[in-house]
Enzyme design. Structure first.
Site: not given
Ligand SMILES: *Cc1c(COP(=O)(O)O)cnc(C)c1O
Length: 286
Positions: A32, A146, A178, A202
Site C-alpha cells: 500500500y 510497505k 523507526e 521503511l
Molecule cells: C509509511 C511508513 C513510514 C513513513 O513513510 P512516508 O513515506 O514518509 O509516509 C515510516 N515507517 C513505516 C513503518 C511506514 O509504514
C-alpha cells in the site's frame, strides 16, 4: 456520493465489492501507499508510486498499470471527490483465489483499491510536539516493504495510545530503527542521525525529502543507527511521515526531551518542509 477506485474504475464506494477470498483480506498479501494531498495537489506522488511498484516487485506482484495511468487515476479520484487537504490511500493485493499459501495461478488478477479522505494538517501537534514511548521492534526482516501486514505496528501504536503517546519508537537490541508508522531521528549538537535505509526500516518519502532539505541547507544529516541511550539523551527527537510531516517529540517515556519544547533544528526543518510542499503546489498549478 463518495467515489473509490476498484481496479481501473472509479465507482461509488457503496458499489465496491471485494471477494472474501481476496488474499489481501486473508493473508495481508499486498502492498500500500498513503500520499498527501495539499490544496488538491498530490505531494511527491511520483516518489510514492515508485515505492509502490518497488514494494509490489519485492513480493512478486506485478502492478497491472503503467505509472502514468495510475497517477492519472489517482488525480481523477482526487478531483471527483473534491479533496482539498487530505490523503489518498491505495493498495494492491495478489487477488482472489481459493485459500492456499502458495501463490495463485498466473492468470489471477491483482486487485487495486484506493480511496481519499479529507484530513487537516496536525497543526497543534506540529506546534507543541508530542509524547512518544519506546517499544521492542518485533517485526520481520523486510521492513523495507510497505506491506499490508501491520500487526506488530498496530500492537506498538495501540500500546503507545494507551500510554497517552502519539507514537512508539522501536528498537532492536537497543538500536533504534523507526516509529511504528514513521521514521525516527535524533539531533545532537546540531547534527541529525537516523537509521540507514536497510531492510530494517521503511525508507519514508518524507525521510527522503528531509534528507534532501538537509543537504540543500547544510544541516548535518547522517544515516547512522543510534542507541536507546542516545535517544534518551538527545537534544531533540522528531519523527516523520506523510501525515505527521516533521513531528517534534518533546517527551519520551514520561521524560522531557530538551526543554520540553520543539527544538531549533526540528523547527527549521518544519519551515523548510512547508516551503517544499508550498512550492510543489505552485509548480503543479503552473
Ligand atoms: C509509511 C511508513 C513510514 C513513513 O513513510 P512516508 O513515506 O514518509 O509516509 C515510516 N515507517 C513505516 C513503518 C511506514 O509504514
Amino acid at each position: 456520493m463518495v467515489k473509490v477506485i476498484l481496479n481501473d474504475k472509479i465507482i461509488d464506494r457503496s458499489e465496491a465489492a471485494i471477494d472474501i477470498e481476496d488474499r489481501g483480506y486473508q493473508f495481508g498479501d499486498g502492498v500500500y501507499e498513503v500520499i498527501r494531498v495539499y490544496d488538491g495537489v498530490l505531494f511527491t506522488g511520483d516518489e510514492h508510486l515508485e515505492r509502490f511498484y518497488s514494494s509490489a516487485d519485492k513480493i512478486k506482484i506485478t502492478v497491472p498499470f503503467q505509472k502514468e495511468e495510475l497517477l492519472e487515476l489517482m488525480n481523477q479520484l482526487i478531483q471527483v471527490n473534491d479533496v482539498h487537504d487530505g490523503s489518498i490511500y491505495m493498495q494492491l493485493t495478489r487477488g482472489a483465489s481459493p485459500r492456499n499459501h502458495v501463490f495463485p495461478s498466473a492468470d489471477t488478477k491483482p486487485v487495486l483499491t484506493a480511496y481519499t479522505k479529507e484530513v487537516a494538517r496536525p497543526v497543534e501537534s506540529l506546534e507543541n510536539g508530542v509524547a512518544a514511548m519506546v517499544a521492542d521492534d518485533i517485526r520481520w526482516l523486510r521492513c523495507d516493504i510497505k506491506s499490508l501486514n501491520l500487526l506488530p505496528n498496530l500492537l506498538a501504536k495501540q500500546a503507545a495510545t494507551e500510554q497517552g503517546c502519539y507514537e512508539a519508537i522501536l528498537h532492536r537490541n537497543g538500536l533504534v530503527t523507526e516509529g511504528s508508522a514513521s521514521n525516527a531521528y535524533i539531533v545532537v549538537d546540531g547534527k541529525i542521525k537516523t537509521h540507514p535505509a536497510t531492510n530494517l526500516i521503511l525508507n519514508g518519502i518524507t525521510r527522503q525529502v528531509v534528507a534532501r532539505l538537509c543537504k540543500e541547507n547544510n544541516i548535518p544529516f547522517s544515516e547512522e543507527a543510534f542507541t536507546l541511550e542516545e535517544l534518551r539523551n538527545a537534544d531533540e527527537i522528531f519523527v516523520t511521515s506523510t501525515t505527521s510531516e516533521v513531528m517534534p517529540v518533546v517527551k519520551l517515556d514520561e521524560r522531557e526531551i530538551g526543554n520540553g519544547k520543539p527544538g531549533q533544528v526540528t523547527r527549521k526543518l518544519q519551515t523548510l518542509f512547508v516551503e517544499e510542499f508550498e512550492s510543489a503546489k505552485q509548480a503543479y498549478s503552473l
